[in-house]
Design a protein around this motif. Structure first.
Motif, short mmCIF file in Angstrom:
data_model
loop_
_atom_site.label_atom_id
_atom_site.label_comp_id
_atom_site.label_asym_id
_atom_site.label_seq_id
_atom_site.Cartn_x
_atom_site.Cartn_y
_atom_site.Cartn_z
N LYS A 15 0.83 -1.22 0.00
CA LYS A 15 0.00 0.00 0.00
C LYS A 15 0.86 1.26 0.00
N GLU A 16 2.01 1.21 0.67
CA GLU A 16 2.89 2.37 0.71
C GLU A 16 3.50 2.63 -0.67
N LEU A 17 3.85 1.57 -1.38
CA LEU A 17 4.39 1.75 -2.73
C LEU A 17 3.32 2.33 -3.65
N ARG A 18 2.09 1.87 -3.53
CA ARG A 18 1.01 2.45 -4.33
C ARG A 18 0.85 3.94 -4.03
N ARG A 19 0.88 4.29 -2.74
CA ARG A 19 0.71 5.69 -2.35
C ARG A 19 1.79 6.56 -2.98
N MET A 20 3.05 6.10 -2.91
CA MET A 20 4.16 6.90 -3.45
C MET A 20 4.11 6.95 -4.98
N LEU A 21 3.71 5.86 -5.62
CA LEU A 21 3.57 5.88 -7.08
C LEU A 21 2.49 6.86 -7.51
N ASN A 22 1.40 6.89 -6.77
CA ASN A 22 0.34 7.86 -7.08
C ASN A 22 0.85 9.30 -7.01
N LYS A 23 1.84 9.51 -6.14
CA LYS A 23 2.38 10.86 -5.97
C LYS A 23 3.41 11.21 -7.04
N VAL A 24 4.36 10.29 -7.31
CA VAL A 24 5.45 10.62 -8.24
C VAL A 24 5.10 10.32 -9.69
N TRP A 25 4.06 9.50 -9.89
CA TRP A 25 3.65 9.16 -11.26
C TRP A 25 2.12 9.03 -11.30
N PRO A 26 1.41 10.15 -11.16
CA PRO A 26 -0.05 10.10 -11.06
C PRO A 26 -0.73 9.54 -12.30
N GLU A 27 -0.06 9.59 -13.45
CA GLU A 27 -0.67 9.07 -14.68
C GLU A 27 -0.62 7.54 -14.74
N LEU A 28 0.19 6.93 -13.91
CA LEU A 28 0.33 5.47 -13.93
C LEU A 28 -0.92 4.82 -13.34
N GLU A 29 -1.48 3.86 -14.04
CA GLU A 29 -2.65 3.14 -13.54
C GLU A 29 -2.21 1.81 -12.92
N ILE A 30 -2.45 1.67 -11.61
CA ILE A 30 -2.16 0.42 -10.92
C ILE A 30 -3.37 -0.49 -11.13
N VAL A 31 -3.22 -1.53 -11.94
CA VAL A 31 -4.36 -2.36 -12.29
C VAL A 31 -4.62 -3.46 -11.27
N ALA A 32 -3.62 -3.76 -10.43
CA ALA A 32 -3.83 -4.82 -9.44
C ALA A 32 -2.74 -4.76 -8.38
N GLU A 33 -3.12 -5.17 -7.17
CA GLU A 33 -2.17 -5.45 -6.10
C GLU A 33 -2.26 -6.95 -5.82
N CYS A 34 -1.12 -7.62 -5.81
CA CYS A 34 -1.09 -9.08 -5.67
C CYS A 34 -0.36 -9.47 -4.39
N GLU A 35 -0.91 -10.46 -3.69
CA GLU A 35 -0.35 -10.86 -2.41
C GLU A 35 0.72 -11.93 -2.55
N HIS A 36 0.82 -12.58 -3.69
CA HIS A 36 1.87 -13.56 -3.88
C HIS A 36 2.16 -13.73 -5.37
N GLY A 37 3.22 -14.48 -5.65
CA GLY A 37 3.70 -14.58 -7.01
C GLY A 37 2.71 -15.19 -7.99
#
Length: 251
Positions: A15-37
């Motif tokens: 969640k912290e990586l998503r938060r920082m990506l939203n800040k430094v690269w707001p145009e980037l669309e995070i399509v999924a967060e995955c809990e394992h490989g």
């Protein structure tokens, strides 16, 4: 629109990586967060993101395994808690990594390089040799391995030496432990058990199944391309999910 996934088995870093990506690269669309490989691999096949942020160490299928399995279908950025000694192998490859805890400044550097790479339409690098070197180094890190599994059956405690266990299968509450001549259920989640199993000896072949590799006698592929495996000494056949089918591709 540039798309990405984040794969990390720990909720807070994800969640912290998503938060920082939203800040430094707001145009980037995070399509999924995955809990394992396995989730990450399935998502890459289904959603075809441009970038995958992959934690190096995840139970079962690691970030290295995912990057190997997708064979350059997206750019990979590894996240790791290892110190510089363990990640020296990155120096020789055109690939980026983020050392946890990830700083915003370091993430911005990685994002800048990713943008430049994609703007110049550079192909995704073949990271096979690099990942093999990383995998070798990281697997040599000392981990306390499980030697025995103890299971309560009524008033009896059954003891299973790990070298005699053929496979583990898990549902939401219990993990089934199976040997040639006996089996039992334990309350410990499969994810926790996997932390203490040698990944060279025990392979994850499904989200809820881990099997002893040297007990596999053959893998069958049906007309839909789905695999099942047979184990020495038992009749039960185990299904292989698409995420792990790469283990059984002919050499």
């Amino acid at each position: 629109m540039t798309t990405a996934i984040i794969a990390d088995d720990e909720d807070l870093p994800r969640k912290e990586l998503r938060r920082m990506l939203n800040k430094v690269w707001p145009e980037l669309e995070i399509v999924a967060e995955c809990e394992h490989g396995a989730d990450a691999l399935e998502t890459i096949h289904q959603s075809a993101p441009d970038i995958a942020f992959l934690d190096i160490r995840m139970p079962g299928m690691t970030g290295l395994d995912v990057a190997h399995a997708v064979k350059g279908r997206c750019h990979a950025v590894f996240t790791t808690a290892y110190d510089s000694h363990a990640i020296d192998a990155f120096a020789a490859g055109a690939i980026d990594y983020l050392l946890k805890p990830v700083s915003e400044a370091r993430l911005l550097e990685a994002v800048t390089r990713l943008k430049e790479r994609m703007a110049s339409k550079q192909p995704v690098n073949d990271l096979g040799q690099l990942m093999s070197e990383l995998d070798k180094r990281l697997r040599n890190t000392h981990v306390e391995r499980i030697r025995w599994i103890s299971a309560s059956v009524g008033d009896t405690i059954k003891m299973f030496p790990v070298e005699k266990i053929l496979f583990f299968s898990s549902d939401e509450k219990y993990t089934r432990v199976v040997c040639h001549d006996d089996e039992a259920h334990v309350r410990k989640p499969l994810k926790e058990l996997m932390d203490g199993l040698d990944p060279e000896i025990f392979w994850q072949i499904h989200r809820g199944v881990v099997v002893r590799a040297d007990a596999i006698t053959r893998a069958h592929r049906d007309e839909l391309g789905k695999y099942t495996v047979e184990l020495r000494g038992i009749e039960e056949k185990l299904k292989v999910s698409q995420a792990y089918a790469w283990r059984f591709k002919p050499m």
